[in-house]
Design a protein around this motif. Structure first.
Motif, PDB file in Angstrom:
ATOM      1  N   UNK A 190       0.821  -1.215   0.000  1.00  0.00           N
ATOM      2  CA  UNK A 190       0.000   0.000   0.000  1.00  0.00           C
ATOM      3  C   UNK A 190       0.854   1.263   0.000  1.00  0.00           C
ATOM      4  N   UNK A 191       0.238   2.339  -0.428  1.00  0.00           N
ATOM      5  CA  UNK A 191       0.879   3.664  -0.392  1.00  0.00           C
ATOM      6  C   UNK A 191       0.254   4.456   0.746  1.00  0.00           C
ATOM      7  N   UNK A 192       1.092   4.896   1.673  1.00  0.00           N
ATOM      8  CA  UNK A 192       0.623   5.706   2.801  1.00  0.00           C
ATOM      9  C   UNK A 192       1.774   6.608   3.216  1.00  0.00           C
ATOM     10  N   UNK A 193       1.659   7.877   2.867  1.00  0.00           N
ATOM     11  CA  UNK A 193       2.745   8.819   3.114  1.00  0.00           C
ATOM     12  C   UNK A 193       3.000   9.064   4.598  1.00  0.00           C
ATOM     13  N   UNK A 194       2.121   8.583   5.481  1.00  0.00           N
ATOM     14  CA  UNK A 194       2.328   8.754   6.925  1.00  0.00           C
ATOM     15  C   UNK A 194       3.361   7.782   7.481  1.00  0.00           C
ATOM     16  N   UNK A 195       3.724   6.766   6.699  1.00  0.00           N
ATOM     17  CA  UNK A 195       4.674   5.760   7.161  1.00  0.00           C
ATOM     18  C   UNK A 195       5.868   5.719   6.207  1.00  0.00           C
ATOM     19  N   UNK A 196       7.083   5.841   6.728  1.00  0.00           N
ATOM     20  CA  UNK A 196       8.266   5.890   5.858  1.00  0.00           C
ATOM     21  C   UNK A 196       8.378   4.696   4.916  1.00  0.00           C
ATOM     22  N   UNK A 197       7.999   3.501   5.402  1.00  0.00           N
ATOM     23  CA  UNK A 197       8.140   2.312   4.566  1.00  0.00           C
ATOM     24  C   UNK A 197       7.046   2.194   3.505  1.00  0.00           C
ATOM     25  N   UNK A 198       6.051   3.086   3.589  1.00  0.00           N
ATOM     26  CA  UNK A 198       4.948   3.022   2.634  1.00  0.00           C
ATOM     27  C   UNK A 198       4.770   4.309   1.841  1.00  0.00           C
ATOM     28  N   UNK A 199       5.788   5.154   1.856  1.00  0.00           N
ATOM     29  CA  UNK A 199       5.712   6.293   0.948  1.00  0.00           C
ATOM     30  C   UNK A 199       5.683   5.750  -0.476  1.00  0.00           C
ATOM     31  N   UNK A 200       5.294   6.570  -1.403  1.00  0.00           N
ATOM     32  CA  UNK A 200       5.164   6.094  -2.788  1.00  0.00           C
ATOM     33  C   UNK A 200       6.469   5.494  -3.285  1.00  0.00           C
ATOM     34  N   UNK A 201       7.560   6.179  -3.042  1.00  0.00           N
ATOM     35  CA  UNK A 201       8.862   5.711  -3.530  1.00  0.00           C
ATOM     36  C   UNK A 201       9.279   4.419  -2.830  1.00  0.00           C
ATOM     37  N   UNK A 202       9.081   4.363  -1.500  1.00  0.00           N
ATOM     38  CA  UNK A 202       9.481   3.173  -0.750  1.00  0.00           C
ATOM     39  C   UNK A 202       8.620   1.971  -1.137  1.00  0.00           C
ATOM     40  N   UNK A 203       7.309   2.202  -1.312  1.00  0.00           N
ATOM     41  CA  UNK A 203       6.409   1.105  -1.686  1.00  0.00           C
ATOM     42  C   UNK A 203       6.771   0.557  -3.061  1.00  0.00           C
ATOM     43  N   UNK A 204       7.108   1.451  -3.985  1.00  0.00           N
ATOM     44  CA  UNK A 204       7.485   1.020  -5.332  1.00  0.00           C
ATOM     45  C   UNK A 204       8.763   0.192  -5.290  1.00  0.00           C
ATOM     46  N   UNK A 205       9.714   0.623  -4.501  1.00  0.00           N
ATOM     47  CA  UNK A 205      10.981  -0.113  -4.372  1.00  0.00           C
ATOM     48  C   UNK A 205      10.747  -1.493  -3.784  1.00  0.00           C
ATOM     49  N   UNK A 206       9.886  -1.577  -2.765  1.00  0.00           N
ATOM     50  CA  UNK A 206       9.600  -2.867  -2.124  1.00  0.00           C
ATOM     51  C   UNK A 206       8.940  -3.849  -3.082  1.00  0.00           C
ATOM     52  N   UNK A 207       7.945  -3.393  -3.823  1.00  0.00           N
ATOM     53  CA  UNK A 207       7.227  -4.300  -4.716  1.00  0.00           C
ATOM     54  C   UNK A 207       8.114  -4.737  -5.879  1.00  0.00           C
ATOM     55  N   UNK A 208       9.002  -3.849  -6.338  1.00  0.00           N
ATOM     56  CA  UNK A 208       9.911  -4.221  -7.427  1.00  0.00           C
ATOM     57  C   UNK A 208      10.926  -5.254  -6.953  1.00  0.00           C
ATOM     58  N   UNK A 209      11.358  -5.125  -5.704  1.00  0.00           N
ATOM     59  CA  UNK A 209      12.279  -6.117  -5.131  1.00  0.00           C
ATOM     60  C   UNK A 209      11.608  -7.483  -5.037  1.00  0.00           C
ATOM     61  N   UNK A 210      10.342  -7.490  -4.609  1.00  0.00           N
ATOM     62  CA  UNK A 210       9.595  -8.752  -4.515  1.00  0.00           C
ATOM     63  C   UNK A 210       9.435  -9.364  -5.899  1.00  0.00           C
TER      64      UNK A 210
END
Length: 293
Positions: free
Chosen positions: A153-173
């Motif tokens: 999910x994208x949630x700018x309130x959480x560092x691990x779910x900012x748009x950039x971080x979420x995109x990086x995580x899903x691409x790694x998976x």
């Protein structure tokens, strides 16, 4: 007010039934507008039942005690315990004896309507075939893809779910899965932020129009065993995995013959009962007008 008109015991029973069947709640949770609507439904239902039970076709129709007990047991099964059932009755100022009496009345009405249809002809194979070939579009099964997904999910309130971080995580998976797509369920359980993670990301047999348009458009272009690229929906980033593909097809007459016959038989019975009721109510209205004329 509607609540005042629904004060007698019989009406409280009907109100309990209508509230659950029509509005999915207890009578005490109905709004004034819903109470007024329930009042109209109940008035119409009682008027019809009275007419049915006064008709010549009702003479001699009785309900076996075993049928009443079976119906009562079915109602009781909706509650966690006999005490819970009693509490529900107490809340509506009802008692078991009164409920059974009203249940017996309903069953007798149903029995009369069944008797009215006793002489109807059975739906034949020819009738079923004609309906099938004249309504072939009703028996088309859409394409189905059995799919799993992983969501971040994208949630700018959480560092691990900012748009950039979420995109990086899903691409790694996704990168991890490209060489071993058979590990998709395992990765979904570990990383997906969708409730389906508990089932390995399983979405089940999906038909067109079920998912977000962005996912839908991709899934129905995928082949069995294929992974999607990273997809974005209003709730975040996804990766899809297509486990199997069932193409659209036409059900054969042989496949649907028994169910279709039952459906047509039921439709015939309902139509005949409706005409019989309309005629009965019209006759009663005419007699009432003559009596008051």
């Amino acid at each position: 007010m509607a609540s005042e008109r629904l004060a007698d015991g019989d009406s409280r029973y009907y109100l309990l039934k209508v509230a659950h069947e029509q509005f999915g709640c207890a009578p005490g949770e109905l709004s004034e507008e819903q109470l007024q609507q329930a009042d109209r439904i109940i008035g119409r239902q009682r008027h019809i039942e009275d007419a049915v039970l006064r008709s010549p076709d009702a003479i001699g129709v009785v309900i076996p005690p075993s049928q009443l007990e079976e119906a009562w047991a079915h109602i009781a099964s909706r509650y966690e315990s006999p005490e819970a059932l009693q509490q529900a009755l107490d809340a509506q100022a009802l008692d078991a004896a009164g409920m059974r009496a009203m249940l017996a009345r309903e069953l007798r009405v149903e029995a009369v309507l069944d008797c009215v249809c006793a002489g109807l002809p059975e739906i034949s194979d020819t009738d079923v075939s004609l309906y099938y070939f004249n309504h072939a579009e009703q028996f088309k099964v859409p394409a189905q893809h059995k799919a799993r997904h992983i969501l971040v999910t994208i949630n700018e309130d959480f560092p691990e779910n900012t748009r950039e971080a979420a995109r990086t995580r899903i691409e790694t998976i996704l990168k991890r899965l490209r060489g071993k797509p058979e590990r998709f369920a395992e990765q979904a359980m570990k990383h997906s932020e969708c409730p389906t993670a508990m089932q390995g990301g399983l979405l089940g047999e999906v038909v067109p129009g079920t998912l977000y348009p962005e996912l839908d458009a991709c899934l129905f272009q995928m082949a069995r065993g294929e992974l999607s690229p990273v997809l974005e929906s209003p709730i975040g980033f996804h990766v899809l995995y297509c486990e199997s593909v069932s193409p659209a097809r036409q059900l054969t007459l042989e496949e649907i013959l028994p169910r279709l016959r039952d459906r047509l038989q039921l439709r015939q019975r309902k139509a005949y009962q409706r005409k019989w009721l309309e005629s009965l109510l019209q006759q009663n209205a005419t007699l009432e007008n003559l009596a008051h004329g």
